[in-house]
Design an enzyme around this catalytic site. Sequence first.
Site, PDB file in Angstrom:
ATOM      1  N   LYS A   1       0.807  -1.217   0.000  1.00 17.86           N
ATOM      2  CA  LYS A   1       0.000   0.000   0.000  1.00 17.86           C
ATOM      3  C   LYS A   1       0.843   1.272   0.000  1.00 17.86           C
ATOM      4  O   LYS A   1       2.025   1.263   0.333  1.00 17.86           O
ATOM      5  CB  LYS A   1      -0.991  -0.027   1.167  1.00 17.86           C
ATOM      6  CG  LYS A   1      -2.097  -1.063   0.925  1.00 17.86           C
ATOM      7  CD  LYS A   1      -3.216  -1.004   1.939  1.00 17.86           C
ATOM      8  CE  LYS A   1      -4.326  -1.983   1.545  1.00 17.86           C
ATOM      9  NZ  LYS A   1      -5.443  -2.002   2.516  1.00 17.86           N
TER      10      LYS A   1
ATOM     11  N   ARG B   1      -3.832 -10.296   4.887  1.00 14.16           N
ATOM     12  CA  ARG B   1      -4.157 -10.292   3.455  1.00 14.16           C
ATOM     13  C   ARG B   1      -2.959  -9.759   2.682  1.00 14.16           C
ATOM     14  O   ARG B   1      -2.440  -8.688   2.997  1.00 14.16           O
ATOM     15  CB  ARG B   1      -5.387  -9.414   3.194  1.00 14.16           C
ATOM     16  CG  ARG B   1      -5.877  -9.401   1.754  1.00 14.16           C
ATOM     17  CD  ARG B   1      -7.126  -8.529   1.645  1.00 14.16           C
ATOM     18  NE  ARG B   1      -7.729  -8.580   0.316  1.00 14.16           N
ATOM     19  CZ  ARG B   1      -7.390  -7.765  -0.696  1.00 14.16           C
ATOM     20  NH1 ARG B   1      -6.451  -6.845  -0.529  1.00 14.16           N
ATOM     21  NH2 ARG B   1      -7.980  -7.887  -1.873  1.00 14.16           N
TER      22      ARG B   1
END
Length: 293
Positions: free
Chosen positions: A224, A264
């Site tokens: 991210k 995840r």
Amino acid sequence: MFSRPPRYVDGLPRPGRALVMGVLNVTPDSFSDGGRYLEPRAALEHGRRLVAEGADLVDVGGESTRPGAARTSPQEETERILPVVTGLVADGVLVSVDTMRATVARAAVHAGAVLVNDVSGGRADPDMLPEVARLATPYVVMHWRAHSHEMQQHTAYGDVVTDVLSELGHQVEAALAAGVDPHRIVVDPGIGFSKTADQNWDVLGRMERLHDLGHPVLIATSRKRFLGALLADESGALRPPDQREDATTATSALAAVSGAWCIRTHSVRPTADAVRVAMRWAAAPRQVEAGRA
């Protein structure tokens, strides 16, 4: 500090460590791997590869939620994921569906998916919570304030951790009121969604407070932007997504030892290794050596 064990979710594996959820984006525009697995054959091959590398679940998504992403139609989202869900289920893979739409969730669960991962936590589609209750499936409630095209306009908080806990708590209450089984609810603080880079770090640094919600915790930091910002070069250019793997692995290990139920990730093998190291580290006996305070 890092003493809480992983909690568990009814109907899903209990391996004595944090689960690893492999990301499978069946989209043309995801921030990290958009377009690579849009064709069903490529998606199935990648899903099988994720399992071979150690994924306990494969999270199949047909709509990008990257910052600024435009929404796709429900029909197109369903058409993207169903061949992949069906094929992986036929191989014995535990499949999660990453969707904000009740109709897509229903189609995927009927095709064999065992978990609904809703980044909106029931806020994007008023039919989602009643549908999940009817399906009686495990459900991930993520902290969410707005759709991708405007979510970074909603980063105002008093105290980000307190506010995220409060807002997530309201979303969980709505799920319970709709009839979702409390033993099948997972919470996700929504790293990267309606949060600045510093706010993401604040949430992760105080992750222990998420356990106060009373439900298993899913953490998703993989590749991210906030990691790219931390690793930016001297000119300020962000580290590209495919060069954020080591940072992702570090956050995965820290989340696992902090009691995350599931991590995840796009890169399964290093995350699976990190989870096992973290669990063994946490299990090591703690003794004060003689003569030392």
